[in-house]
Design a protein around this motif. Structure first.
Motif, short mmCIF file in Angstrom:
data_model
loop_
_atom_site.label_atom_id
_atom_site.label_comp_id
_atom_site.label_asym_id
_atom_site.label_seq_id
_atom_site.Cartn_x
_atom_site.Cartn_y
_atom_site.Cartn_z
N THR A 398 5.62 -1.07 2.31
CA THR A 398 5.62 -2.30 3.22
C THR A 398 4.15 -2.43 3.81
O THR A 398 3.80 -1.13 4.24
N LEU A 399 3.58 -3.48 4.09
CA LEU A 399 2.38 -3.41 4.79
C LEU A 399 2.77 -3.83 6.25
O LEU A 399 3.63 -4.71 6.53
N ALA A 400 2.12 -2.97 7.09
CA ALA A 400 2.41 -2.88 8.50
C ALA A 400 2.22 -4.54 9.03
O ALA A 400 1.57 -5.26 8.63
N GLY A 401 3.36 -4.84 9.92
CA GLY A 401 3.27 -6.15 10.71
C GLY A 401 1.88 -6.43 11.60
O GLY A 401 1.17 -7.45 11.41
N ASP A 402 1.32 -5.13 12.19
CA ASP A 402 0.17 -5.38 12.71
C ASP A 402 -1.08 -5.52 11.98
O ASP A 402 -2.02 -6.36 12.47
N GLN A 403 -1.16 -4.91 10.55
CA GLN A 403 -2.34 -5.51 9.71
C GLN A 403 -2.00 -6.77 9.28
O GLN A 403 -3.05 -7.56 9.40
N ALA A 404 -1.06 -7.29 8.99
CA ALA A 404 -0.82 -8.94 8.66
C ALA A 404 -1.13 -9.75 9.87
O ALA A 404 -1.92 -10.75 9.70
N PHE A 405 -0.96 -9.37 11.04
CA PHE A 405 -1.27 -10.18 12.43
C PHE A 405 -2.61 -10.32 12.47
O PHE A 405 -3.29 -11.24 12.75
N ALA A 406 -3.47 -8.74 12.38
CA ALA A 406 -4.88 -8.72 12.30
C ALA A 406 -5.55 -9.71 11.33
O ALA A 406 -6.65 -10.46 11.85
N LEU A 407 -5.06 -9.59 10.32
CA LEU A 407 -5.67 -10.59 9.04
C LEU A 407 -5.54 -12.00 9.94
O LEU A 407 -6.39 -12.91 9.69
N HIS A 408 -4.31 -12.36 10.08
CA HIS A 408 -4.05 -13.96 10.67
C HIS A 408 -4.94 -13.95 11.93
O HIS A 408 -5.38 -15.27 12.02
N ALA A 422 0.29 -9.72 -1.26
CA ALA A 422 0.89 -8.22 -0.89
C ALA A 422 1.93 -8.32 -2.24
O ALA A 422 2.17 -7.07 -2.79
N ALA A 423 2.86 -9.13 -2.22
CA ALA A 423 3.98 -9.20 -3.28
C ALA A 423 3.51 -9.09 -4.73
O ALA A 423 3.78 -8.28 -5.62
N GLU A 424 2.09 -9.66 -5.06
CA GLU A 424 1.51 -9.38 -6.44
C GLU A 424 1.06 -7.94 -6.74
O GLU A 424 0.96 -7.53 -7.79
N GLN A 425 0.95 -6.97 -5.44
CA GLN A 425 0.71 -5.73 -5.54
C GLN A 425 1.68 -4.73 -5.55
O GLN A 425 1.64 -3.75 -5.15
N GLY A 426 2.89 -5.50 -5.31
CA GLY A 426 4.11 -4.81 -5.14
C GLY A 426 4.65 -4.06 -3.78
O GLY A 426 5.33 -3.24 -3.63
N LEU A 427 4.04 -4.89 -2.73
CA LEU A 427 4.37 -4.48 -1.43
C LEU A 427 5.02 -5.77 -0.58
O LEU A 427 4.68 -7.00 -0.84
N GLU A 428 6.03 -5.58 0.06
CA GLU A 428 6.50 -6.56 1.09
C GLU A 428 5.52 -6.33 2.46
O GLU A 428 4.71 -5.51 2.47
N VAL A 429 5.79 -7.22 3.30
CA VAL A 429 5.23 -7.44 4.72
C VAL A 429 6.30 -7.26 5.70
O VAL A 429 7.06 -7.87 5.55
N ASP A 430 5.76 -6.39 6.50
CA ASP A 430 6.80 -6.26 7.79
C ASP A 430 6.90 -7.62 8.47
O ASP A 430 5.96 -7.77 9.52
N ARG A 431 7.62 -8.53 8.01
CA ARG A 431 7.57 -9.88 8.94
C ARG A 431 8.04 -9.69 10.22
O ARG A 431 7.56 -10.55 11.16
N GLU A 432 9.01 -8.70 10.37
CA GLU A 432 9.61 -8.64 11.81
C GLU A 432 8.42 -8.36 12.86
O GLU A 432 8.38 -8.79 13.85
N GLY A 433 7.73 -7.24 12.31
CA GLY A 433 6.58 -6.89 13.16
C GLY A 433 5.61 -7.89 13.41
O GLY A 433 4.96 -7.99 14.57
N PHE A 434 5.28 -8.64 12.35
CA PHE A 434 4.20 -9.70 12.30
C PHE A 434 4.82 -10.90 13.32
O PHE A 434 4.09 -11.25 14.36
N THR A 435 5.79 -11.26 13.33
CA THR A 435 6.54 -12.33 14.16
C THR A 435 6.60 -12.01 15.52
O THR A 435 6.56 -12.61 16.56
#
Length: 897
Positions: A398-408, A422-435
């Motif tokens: 899983t890719l951490a929510g704070d990393q996804a948020f920093a990108l955004h 991320a899905a293309e590379q086999g990872l999910e994203v911590d949507r809860e942390g991002f949200t």
């Protein structure tokens, strides 16, 4: 029936019933509580609230609107978009329920051959307020129900009663309110069950809401919970018909995305992507996002909004980038707006012909924003790839929510794109942390917005003062005036007096002070009384339309409400302010002459001696271009062009070619300022010189970017310009003396000095590098064996830079060979800030010894951090006294490996 024709019929019908046709207000409206106009009645709010007297008894409009609360939901349904058009007819104390219902029925069901909309009368249903819901209306709105039976002949089963939330309207603040009646059209059995809007609002589609403003409300607690003070002295009508909804009913399509003003963009997106609209729900959402956001962006840019990082600019940036991103999700990698924006312009220009004339500026802004976003996607992709690699190294799924948020948040990288890649590379994203992080950010933004709104202190005090009449504005005529104090305000509340040392706001019955507006800062000066009170004017604003408030500091004496005063503008301040404002117009005209008509002003600010002007342009100006603009401007000043101002109607001003500042709101009567006749002709409420030569000198001092497709130019005028030039001359003279040449030879001599300096720096760097590497042989001999690893740690002494350290460790690594594992570290300090670089060979990496991990151990000992690749890494710290300890810690880590 085309949307533009429906619009034309609406305006023609109501113009034929003695309504004044009011042009749509710009989407950017003078209301501190709104980003954009979001309802058709917004421009008429001051009349309904009693703040101003309406200039007409009856009016009609087709108002441009934008709603942005649920941008993420656009496209997921087929009924909601960000940009829409609201048809409205309004009565201010003229006709009431009977007139509104009669006109609505006539237009809705009138034959198309005679100018009506031609809906089948048997398909029309209406709703009214039901009984027993409000104490003061125990029977509900049976008056409206009776009128529908009498005028339209509707049977009672097609007149449905609904609750307060649906059929009672108010503004959400104390003021007018009243029951409303909504008109629905039955789309047919294929859209849902029978039984009217109470049963199914997909089949029975609302097209028009008639609001009967008949009561004065107070203490608004919710949509359905409020107090009624009593009946309004004059009853008003406010209606709203959704133009897009009527269009898709009359065009026989299923939703607003398929009407003639929207669907052509989807068609072009289909061609570009090779995918079909209607074949896949996920793709359909993206097609609808593209169509809606391209049109919304087009209309916002037409009204002067430019992409930015906050407020209106951020909304526009988000719309354009979501459109580009949606095209990417549809498989289109090439620039998209260049294909889609012209199509949206072509289908909208029948209703808004100004789009054609202004498309050069609009497209320039949009295409620059797309190009900037494409670069963001490249940068974001690189950062995302690094984050994914690190997550995989840790064995994470899983890719951490704070990393996804920093990108955004930091890079503008959309979360949907992060999820996809991320899905293309086999990872999910911590949507809860991002949200969670997104929610926290939104809450902070809401809190900030609330704080800003509270900063506009309650307008009640200003409305009360405005009820005594507008402030007589004398700034164009005189610098001094006798006046009386109408009100004193401190911290948002009325006070009876201001005393020495106090700061407050004064409202006079008349004033010569210019209130800040149109980019021109407010006048300064003094207000004095016969008894000796002296108040210094620090700012002048218009808290509500028609009222002018002076922010003052009491230097001596006391001022009381009702006192007579003498208001005096500082004459030097005003002269310099006039120079700056007229200079702004001159620079704008010079820009357009040099760069072309698309270089339109998008904002300005001027104060005595200084001006800045933002304009639509997507590249920096060369030195030669800036010089040409400056020369054109100064030639205009030298020609002593006449400066004049005249009042005319807004249509007359536009017909005369007067330029309007995008995003500004103008009354029907406008002030047009000319400099040299048509050379510079703009709508403007500022103060100006009488002849261009009175501006004095004008010199450009800077030019820079203020966002995608927007540049800023700065200049000084009058004595400030001359002082600036004098300082420049003194600097040139001093530098010429230092290098021993004449001023005209200074540039060449400085170039020669810089060339020599660069050559010397190269020589020094080569010598330093040679010195660093000179002891390499001896250093290799000092290498130790630690747990089967050749370990070489070296303190290179002070002043060796990171580049030299990297060369050193890679050279030493090569000298140590590849036969056995080897790790090399070198440290240097510049002052108290040490730098550490580590290199490992292939054999060491096979043992699991990675430079990126080892450098962190050393850098932490130095009070810092580091990182890098497995073979070469660099770090830094804060404490140079710990260099020896850092090398020791790395050696110990090798011993444990």
């Amino acid at each position: 029936m085309e949307t533009a024709e429906i619009r034309r019929r609406w305006l023609s019908f109501f113009e034929g019933t003695d309504h004044t046709v009011v042009p749509s207000a710009p989407l950017v409206y003078d209301d501190p509580n709104l980003l954009f106009v979001n309802a058709g009645m917004v421009p008429f709010k001051p009349y309904f609230l009693g703040q101003q007297s309406p200039p007409w008894k009856r009016a009609t409009s087709v108002q441009k609107c934008v709603r942005t609360l649920d941008i993420e939901e656009v496209g997921k349904t087929t009924r909601h978009g960000t940009f829409f058009q609201m048809n409205g007819n309004f009565s201010f104390g003229d006709y009431f329920k009977e007139g509104a219902i009669r006109q609505a029925w006539e237009l809705v069901t009138g034959s198309q051959a005679e100018g009506g909309l031609g809906f089948d009368p048997d398909k029309v249903w209406v709703t009214v307020l039901g009984p027993g819901l409000l104490p003061h209306l125990p029977d509900g709105d049976e008056e409206a129900a009776a009128l529908w039976r009498e005028i339209a002949g509707l049977p009672d089963e097609r007149i449905q009663r609904r609750g307060v939330e649906d059929n009672y309207w108010h503004m959400g603040v104390p003021g007018p309110g009243g029951p409303c009646s909504e008109i629905y059209v039955d789309r047919g059995a294929e859209y849902g069950p029978d039984g009217g809007p109470l049963v199914d609002e997909e089949r029975f589609l609302e097209i028009w809401n008639l609001v009967f403003m008949q009561e004065e409300l107070s203490a608004i607690r919710s949509k359905a919970d409020f107090d009624v003070t009593g009946e309004l002295p004059s009853k008003n009508i406010d209606t709203g018909m959704g133009l897009e909804r009527v269009a898709y009913l009359l065009q026989g399509v299923d939703n607003l995305y398929e009407i003639d003003e929207v669907y052509p963009v989807i068609e072009r997106a289909e061609q570009m992507s090779g995918r079909d609209y209607g074949a896949d729900h996920g793709a359909d959402v993206q097609f609808r996002v593209v169509a809606d956001h391209v049109r919304s962006g087009l209309m916002l840019m037409s009204d002067g909004v430019t992409p930015g990082n906050e407020g209106r600019g951020y909304v526009l940036r988000r719309l354009l980038r979501r459109a580009v991103r949606s095209m990417r999700l549809l498989g289109v990698q090439d620039p998209a707006l260049t294909e889609l924006l012209p199509i949206s312009k072509d289908v909208m220009k029948a209703s808004y012909p100004e789009l054609e004339a202004d498309f050069g500026r609009i497209s320039q802004i949009a295409y620059a924003e797309e190009e900037a976003f494409r670069r963001t996607l490249v940068a974001g992709t690189t950062i995302l790839d690094l984050a994914v690699d690190k997550a995989k190294e840790r064995g994470a799924t899983t890719l951490a929510g704070d990393q996804a948020f920093a990108l955004h948040d930091t890079y503008g990288f959309p979360i949907d794109l992060t999820l996809e890649m991320a899905a293309e590379q086999g990872l999910e994203v911590d949507r809860e942390g991002f949200t969670t992080l997104m929610t926290e950010q939104r809450e902070r933004a809401k809190a900030d917005a609330r704080a800003k709104k509270s900063g506009h202190a309650s307008t009640e005090v200003w409305r009360d003062l405005r009820d005594h009449g507008p402030t007589e504005f004398l700034a164009y005529e005189t610098l001094t005036a006798e006046a009386s104090v109408r009100g004193l305000v401190v911290d948002g509340a009325r006070v009876p007096a201001l005393t020495q040392g106090q700061r407050g706001m004064i409202v006079l019955d008349r004033t010569p002070f210019y209130a800040e507006s149109g980019g021109q800062t407010a006048d300064e000066g003094v207000i004095e009384t016969a008894s000796g009170a002296v108040l210094r004017v620090r700012d002048v604003q218009r808290p509500v339309k028609g009222l002018i408030a002076h922010t003052v500091e009491v230097e001596s004496g006391e001022l009381t409400e009702g006192a007579g005063v003498n208001a005096q503008v500082d004459p030097d301040w005003r002269v310099q302010a006039c120079q700056a404002h007229s200079g702004t117009h001159v620079v704008h005209a010079a820009l357009r002459q040099v760069l072309g008509p698309t270089a339109l002003q998008s904002g300005s600010y001027n104060k005595p001696g200084y001006l800045r002007l933002d304009f639509a342009w997507n590249s920096s100006l060369s030195r030669e271009t800036r010089s040409e603009i400056e020369e054109v401007a100064n030639l205009a000043l030298r020609q002593d062009l006449p400066v004049s101002a005249a009042y005319m109607t807004l249509p007359e001003a536009r017909a005369a070619g007067a330029l309007a500042l995008f995003g500004e709101t103008y009354d029907e009567q406008v002030r047009v300022v000319e400099i040299g006749g048509p050379w510079s002709r703009e709508l403007c409420g500022g103060t100006h010189v009488r002849h261009s030569s009175q501006v004095g000198a004008l010199t450009l001092t800077g030019e820079s970017s203020v966002g995608s497709g927007s540049r800023r130019i700065e200049a000084l005028v009058g004595m400030d310009a001359l002082r600036y030039l004098a300082r420049e001359r003194a600097l040139v003279s001093e530098l010429s003396g230092l290098v021993g040449v004449r001023p005209e030879q200074l540039s060449d001599r400085v170039g020669q000095v810089l060339t020599r300096l660069k050559e010397a720096e190269k020589e020094i760097a080569a010598m330093r590098q040679a010195a660093v590497l000179s002891d390499a042989g001896a250093l290799v001999a000092s290498a130790e064996d630690v747990n089967g690893v050749t370990w070489l740690g070296h303190d290179a002494g002070p002043g060796v830079g990171g580049d030299d350290l990297r060369r050193l460790v890679t050279d030493l690594r090569g000298r140590l060979g590849e036969e056995r594992p080897s790790v090399v570290a070198a440290v240097s300090a510049a002052g108290d800030r040490p730098v550490i670089v580590i290199a490992t060979n292939a054999a060491a990496r096979e043992r699991g010894l990675k430079a990126g991990q080892l450098v962190k151990i050393g850098a932490q000992a130095l009070g810092g951090n580091g990182g890098g690749k497995d073979d070469l890494a660099q770090g830094g710290g804060q404490d140079a006294s710990q260099i020896s300890e850092a090398l020791t810690q790395i050696g110990r880590a090798l011993g444990r490996a």
